[in-house]
Write an enzyme that holds these catalytic residues in place. Sequence first.
Site, short mmCIF file in Angstrom:
data_model
loop_
_atom_site.label_atom_id
_atom_site.label_comp_id
_atom_site.label_asym_id
_atom_site.label_seq_id
_atom_site.Cartn_x
_atom_site.Cartn_y
_atom_site.Cartn_z
N TYR A 143 0.86 -1.19 0.00
CA TYR A 143 0.00 0.00 0.00
C TYR A 143 0.89 1.24 0.00
CZ TYR A 143 -3.26 3.56 1.84
OH TYR A 143 -4.00 4.70 2.03
N ASP A 238 9.36 2.92 -1.03
CA ASP A 238 8.38 3.61 -0.19
C ASP A 238 8.72 3.29 1.27
OD1 ASP A 238 4.71 3.66 0.06
OD2 ASP A 238 6.32 4.52 1.29
N LYS A 266 5.20 9.54 8.38
CA LYS A 266 5.19 9.06 9.75
C LYS A 266 6.34 9.61 10.62
CE LYS A 266 2.83 4.91 8.08
NZ LYS A 266 1.45 5.07 8.54
P1 KE4 Z 1 -0.37 8.59 4.60
O1 KE4 Z 1 -0.95 9.28 3.39
O2 KE4 Z 1 -1.41 7.81 5.37
O3 KE4 Z 1 0.47 9.51 5.48
O4 KE4 Z 1 0.71 7.52 4.05
C1 KE4 Z 1 0.28 6.57 3.10
C2 KE4 Z 1 1.24 5.40 3.15
C3 KE4 Z 1 2.21 5.29 2.16
N1 KE4 Z 1 3.09 4.28 2.16
C4 KE4 Z 1 3.07 3.33 3.13
C5 KE4 Z 1 4.07 2.22 3.09
C6 KE4 Z 1 2.10 3.39 4.17
O5 KE4 Z 1 2.08 2.43 5.13
C7 KE4 Z 1 1.17 4.44 4.19
C8 KE4 Z 1 0.08 4.55 5.24
N2 KE4 Z 1 0.06 3.51 6.23
C9 KE4 Z 1 -1.20 3.26 6.84
C10 KE4 Z 1 -1.03 2.10 7.83
N3 KE4 Z 1 -0.83 0.87 7.19
C11 KE4 Z 1 -1.75 4.47 7.52
C12 KE4 Z 1 -2.91 4.20 8.46
C13 KE4 Z 1 -4.20 4.68 7.86
O6 KE4 Z 1 -4.40 4.54 6.63
O7 KE4 Z 1 -5.03 5.19 8.65
#
Ligand code: KE4
Length: 436
Positions: A143, A238, A266
Amino acid sequence: MDTKSKALFQAANRHIPGGVNSPVRAFLAVGRTPRFIASAHGDRIVDVDGNEMIDYVCSWGPGILGHAHPDVIRQVKDACEKGLTFGAPTENEVVLAELIAEMIPSMEVSRLVGSGTEAVMSAIRVARGFTKRDKIIKFQGCYHGHSDCLLVQAGSGALTTCVPDSAGVPADVVKNTLVASYNDDSSVEEMFRLHPDQIAAVIVEPVAANMGVTLPKPGFLEFLRKITRAYGALLIFDEVITGFRLSPGGAQEYYHVTPDLTTLGKIVGGGMPIGAYGGRKEIMDLVSPVGAVYQAGTLSGNPIATTAGIATLRILKGDPGIYQRLSKKAERIEQTIREASKGFVCVNRIESLLSVFFTPRRVSDYKSVSSSDTAAYADYFGYLLDHGVYVAPSQFEAMFLSDAHTEQDIAYTCGIISDYFSGRCRWMDEWKNGSF
Ligand code: KE4
């Protein structure tokens, strides 16, 4: 007791889709009412009903130092006194860009954005601008945020077509996205063989953590580095989760594989909304206003978020012993699960990132992840929650440790996990009899 959480969830559903501002928080995968959190300090979170829990979500990764770290809070408070945002360059942005380049040398030049999604979306655009190619390869189960071209699943002709994985994403938008299988070199080789000079980039979570923690098989990342170079495509790591988590230099330092572009989120924001993307100057000079790839953001690099990010990275950089402490804590939990479950579950761990999969199979890719029993995970989740241990409300997420997790809380957690598997867990008996 979750009376106030229940009432708030009801109210939230009137004005917010599903009552949450990010789907996983709705606890749909575990069939419970989401806990509305009132405060958090160290490794503890407290919900609106006053339930105090040991937190292993850590806001999905940013909380590597624990919640409300006093040094970070003090600096953020001071920064707030000077104004929240100026829409103009600040010294903090220079300091953070220098810190990122120092800790992740492949990010010689970087741009701050507001989220991991924005970082990935921008990195893909730069890769396409740099190579003048349109296609990208991603991996099933990985993801990378919710930008349209990455909300895809492998279509029937996975080598040639993809189908949107979300309503509202036109088929046209994903026609240049190819979905390969994680840890499967041949699936990537085939795509490059079919589209030798059309692939702009391969984007990968160097350690997949969004199908639960799934480690790269030995040589997989090196293979991706080699094949992208051979075909003139860019390799994008990523590292939104792994950045500053696996080591001060993230997964690329840990595995000694250097990508062309890296995305961060993060931890880089220390709990405030920051994403970043970057790479060598030759590539990043394509980004506006220097080059022709446009990207912008009102609050990008704002003084409050950058203060939290700088404070966090400086603590990590200044105390590399954190990583050994984090790993030892996670190892204790891993060993407890392995021993108490007597091999009936799969535990994947790397440093302070781990997942327990409710399957006796070894989990190494999307297919084997899919054999997990999500109802069993929900049962495990509910038992831990009811005993004050807060883990991810989904089988396909990770457990995060922080430097604030105390030996006492780790020991308590291990006790609860042992109780679950040795006594409470009807899953194993019923699973053995095939009745779960
Ligand atoms: P954000 O747009 O949520 O800051 O990041 C997206 C993203 C991009 N790449 C990786 C590897 C990620 O894990 C994420 C977002 N992670 C999720 C948890 N698996 C965020 C939690 C959520 O969606 O509420």
